[in-house]
Design an enzyme around this catalytic site. Structure first.
Site, mmCIF file in Angstrom:
data_model
loop_
_atom_site.group_PDB
_atom_site.id
_atom_site.type_symbol
_atom_site.label_atom_id
_atom_site.label_comp_id
_atom_site.label_asym_id
_atom_site.label_seq_id
_atom_site.Cartn_x
_atom_site.Cartn_y
_atom_site.Cartn_z
ATOM 1 N N LYS A 299 30.849 16.370 33.088
ATOM 2 C CA LYS A 299 30.614 15.033 32.550
ATOM 3 C C LYS A 299 30.900 13.966 33.611
ATOM 4 C CE LYS A 299 29.394 16.053 28.343
ATOM 5 N NZ LYS A 299 30.060 15.522 27.155
ATOM 6 N N GLN A 359 40.208 26.514 25.574
ATOM 7 C CA GLN A 359 38.762 26.308 25.676
ATOM 8 C C GLN A 359 38.408 26.448 27.145
ATOM 9 O OE1 GLN A 359 39.241 22.507 23.892
ATOM 10 N NE2 GLN A 359 38.961 21.398 25.816
ATOM 11 N N ASP A 394 30.232 20.550 28.296
ATOM 12 C CA ASP A 394 31.004 21.124 29.399
ATOM 13 C C ASP A 394 32.110 22.052 28.926
ATOM 14 O OD1 ASP A 394 32.261 18.964 28.217
ATOM 15 O OD2 ASP A 394 33.269 18.319 30.052
ATOM 16 N N ASP A 429 46.263 21.435 22.454
ATOM 17 C CA ASP A 429 45.055 20.683 22.158
ATOM 18 C C ASP A 429 44.292 21.339 21.012
ATOM 19 O OD1 ASP A 429 43.233 18.471 23.268
ATOM 20 O OD2 ASP A 429 41.856 20.182 23.202
ATOM 21 N N ASN A 430 44.013 20.535 19.966
ATOM 22 C CA ASN A 430 43.185 21.003 18.838
ATOM 23 C C ASN A 430 43.618 22.356 18.272
ATOM 24 O OD1 ASN A 430 41.475 18.761 18.810
ATOM 25 N ND2 ASN A 430 40.150 19.641 20.375
ATOM 26 N N GLU A 458 48.550 18.865 18.562
ATOM 27 C CA GLU A 458 47.634 17.716 18.584
ATOM 28 C C GLU A 458 46.522 18.029 17.581
ATOM 29 O OE1 GLU A 458 43.939 15.567 20.255
ATOM 30 O OE2 GLU A 458 44.322 17.711 20.084
ATOM 31 N N LYS A 568 39.618 10.115 31.003
ATOM 32 C CA LYS A 568 39.263 11.510 30.755
ATOM 33 C C LYS A 568 38.125 11.966 31.663
ATOM 34 C CE LYS A 568 38.264 11.282 26.415
ATOM 35 N NZ LYS A 568 37.816 11.821 25.105
#
Length: 710
Positions: A299, A359, A394, A429-430, A458, A568
């Protein structure tokens, strides 16, 4: 060849095996030998002779342990009753991690007619503790009640006095009294039988302060009926109380070269921000992923699909041919540089928290070696992440269904790899996009050998998932605080968090993150940033902020709840020196205000706990008032700690109003006067039940008042 048998339970995708030794039966408890033959049905406890129900804290009926930290006062309560009119009482028994009786507390009755009993414990070390509530028939309490009524009415006088004498003799024989109390009981028995004394004198001997004291310390207990054992997982204090500061190491020292190409900052260049975070009073510095960033579908700025040649991409697109989750992005430095960064932080009293984002970028080594760890679409391609309308081309999300054992073993290896390098805190994360059973297994397995390691969830998701993640082991959780901006919303939300969910879910309040720039802070001035910081820092024992908050950065991506030019997706170097005293931007930073808030938090134990918040009435809906009180039992023997916080929720206008205090909630009588000191300004005021306040959002958006007795 040497072989070694692993003691780590395997994750199979269905059952999160817990370490051996965490039992919920009463075997360890009964082995202590109370000598009183409690009525117990082992395995699945039935109701005892003296019913004990509604024991708290208890998470889903004891399926998971309740949580506490070392030094935290934990209130135990239960409903205890029996048939008929005989007196009952209750004792709370705290068992240490080895199963020994650590302490016993006679429980006190609550509101009349409720049959609720209460006691407070303070565990003093890390481990899996447990407790039981013992209900019992109180023969002395029954005699005392009946004797006062009957003898006062002239009914069965000699019989009641003789029964009292026999109770005294029984107590001498059965209880573990020392000489003086035993002597008091023996003398009381003699007086109760002495017909040469008046009836009132004889009865008074059985009701004396000395007798009651002796039988309170070592009571006569009949029909002792323990509740099922409840577990209490005691963790280090940082699990409950912490102040987080998030920064991107790659932005620190990032610059353009003579050809207009970006050069990344490094760990060594980021170390000055550790000093700044420590100076502001933070104790955890959280780093977004520090691993190699994928090149496939990378990105560009503002989440575009057209990156420049030197654009760094999103650090959450983890992995490339340079390595994966166990590697460091070469632009940031070496493992030696990382170790130096961690050691520098430790020397400043800081801990480093790493992002654990399960991820992968399309070119992560896992994508080639383990395609079964991902979801393959009908056309043969691996599905990238989506959260419509957002698309993350991505990133490949992980699929735990195909090879849970292999994937679990690899994630555990990665976590242990970073623990070995000094990391004791992980921001996950997540986590709500992965199986809950996996997290239960992973956290319990890690904490079994590393109980000091903490995990922050999170998970901005539905309440059921957020709460269950807390139950299965996450030590802290992000919350909806960012979206709670009105007095009604804040009051309702904090009241809910401080309720029964506090047994297992510890909130962490963040006014901003790299992902979230709420409308309240968009293009706002320092007053908005200050008031949200006050709320976060004084309503929750854990809070955090993303770097740039102290500079009041609030430029949004048009029409979105996101930052313009988000860090980010690009480097965002800041000229921190210009915000220091004497710098060109000095005065535009609220870092001194943040520092004062963290100093207040560190100095006042009342702000380091969760359950002690009481909201008070204010005439103006744009002003909120709440108190935080900690009684002397949790202040290391010092005086109780009481704070009153008043915040102007309107960042644009001065508010003048009356605050109406619930005086008993402050430990005061309704007509008491007292002195308060504003811990931000140092000003003192005389206060009482009703008080006038004036809060200018630009110069004084809030009072943080320390209550001092007259």
């Amino acid at each position: 060849m040497d072989t070694q048998t692993s003691t780590t339970p395997e994750y199979n995708g269905r059952d999160a095996a817990l370490p051996t030794g965490e039992r919920t039966d009463l075997t360890a408890y009964l082995a202590q030998g109370t000598g009183e033959s409690p009525q117990v049905v082992l395995g699945r406890p039935g109701i005892g002779r003296i019913p004990v129900t509604g024991v708290t804290p208890s998470v889903d009926g004891g399926r998971w342990p309740a949580k506490a930290v070392v030094g935290e006062a934990i209130e135990v309560s239960a409903t205890v009753f029996r048939e008929g009119h005989d007196a009952v009482a209750a004792t709370a028994v705290l068992l240490d991690p080895e199963g020994n009786r650590h302490s016993e507390v006679r429980m006190t009755p609550g509101a009349p007619g409720t049959d609720r009993y209460h006691a407070t414990f303070t565990p003093d070390r890390i481990g899996m503790w447990s407790f039981v509530v013992e209900g019992w028939s109180d023969p002395y309490g029954t005699w005392e009640h009946d004797a006062v009524i009957k003898i006062g009415s002239g009914v069965d006088v000699e019989l009641m006095l003789e029964e009292g004498a026999r109770l005294m003799e029984r107590a001498v024989k059965e209880t573990k009294q020392r000489r003086k109390p035993a002597l008091n009981l023996t003398e009381a028995a003699a007086v109760l039988r002495n017909s040469n004394r008046s009836v009132s004198e004889r009865l008074a001997a059985g009701l004396s302060v000395q007798v009651k004291g002796a039988l309170t310390e070592s009571p006569l207990r009949d029909l002792v009926s323990p509740s099922p054992v409840q577990r209490l997982e005691v963790q280090r204090e940082r699990a409950l109380y912490s102040s987080w500061y998030e920064l991107f190491p790659r932005s620190e020292g990032a610059r353009l070269d003579e050809n207009g190409r970006w050069i990344s900052g490094t760990f060594r260049q980021a170390e000055p921000r550790l000093h700044a975070a420590a100076a502001m009073g933070f104790d955890i510095v959280y780093l977004p992923p520090i691993h190699p960033v994928g090149r496939v579908n990378r990105k560009g700025p503002n989440n575009t699909l057209t990156p420049g040649e030197s654009d760094p991409g999103s650090p959450w697109a983890i992995g490339s041919d340079e390595g994966g989750h166990d590697a460091i992005h070469p632009d940031l430095g070496t493992f030696e540089d990382f170790d130096h960064f961690v050691e520098t932080a430790r020397g400043l009293g800081l801990e480093i928290a790493l992002d654990l984002a399960l991820q992968c970028a399309p070119d992560h080594p896992w994508a080639k070696a383990h395609p079964e760890w991902f979801t393959t679409r009908a056309d043969g391609t691996i599905a990238y992440a989506e959260n419509p309308p957002k698309k993350y081309q991505d990133i490949y999300p992980i699929n735990f269904d195909n090879d849970p054992a292999g994937l679990g073993a690899e994630v555990l290896r990665v976590v242990l790899h970073w623990i070995d390098r000094g990391v004791k805190v992980f921001r996950v994360d997540n986590p709500h996009t992965k199986p809950v059973s996996f997290w239960e297994w992973l956290i319990r397995t890690v904490n079994n050998s590393h109980p000091e390691v903490l995990f922050l969830a999170e998970a901005f998701t539905r309440p059921a998932m957020m709460h269950t993640l807390g139950k299965v082991g996450f030590h802290q959780s992000y919350t909806y605080f960012t979206w709670r901006t009105t007095k009604e919303e804040i009051t309702e939300y904090v009241t809910d968090l401080a309720g029964s969910s506090a047994d297992y879910m510890r909130p962490n309040f963040w006014p901003n993150t790299p992902d979230i720039l709420h409308d309240f802070l968009q293009n706002a001035g320092p007053s908005a940033f200050k008031l949200r910081a006050v709320l976060a820092a004084t309503l929750s024992p854990s809070w955090g902020m993303y770097s740039g908050y102290e500079l009041c950065e609030g430029a949004p991506l048009p029409g979105r709840e996101e930052y313009l030019d988000s860090e980010k997706f690009q480097y965002r170097p800041r000229d921190w020196d210009s915000y220091e005293p004497g710098g060109s931007n000095h005065g535009r930073s609220i870092a001194p205000y943040i520092t004062r808030l963290n100093d207040i938090r560190r100095d006042h134990k009342a702000l380091q706990r969760l359950r002690n918040t009481v909201f008070h009435d204010v005439d103006d809906e744009q002003v909120i008032c709440y108190s935080r009180r900690l009684e002397s039992g949790e202040t290391a023997g010092g005086p109780e700690d009481v704070l009153i916080v008043v915040v102007n929720l309107d960042p644009h206008a001065t508010r003048e109003t009356l605050v109406h205090l619930n005086m008993p909630a402050l430990g005061l009588d309704w007509f008491d006067g007292f002195i308060v000191e504003d811990l931000i300004t140092g000003t003192t005021y005389p206060w009482q039940e009703h008080n006038f306040v004036r809060l200018d959002p630009y110069f004084q958006p809030a009072h943080v008042l320390h209550v001092r007795r007259l």
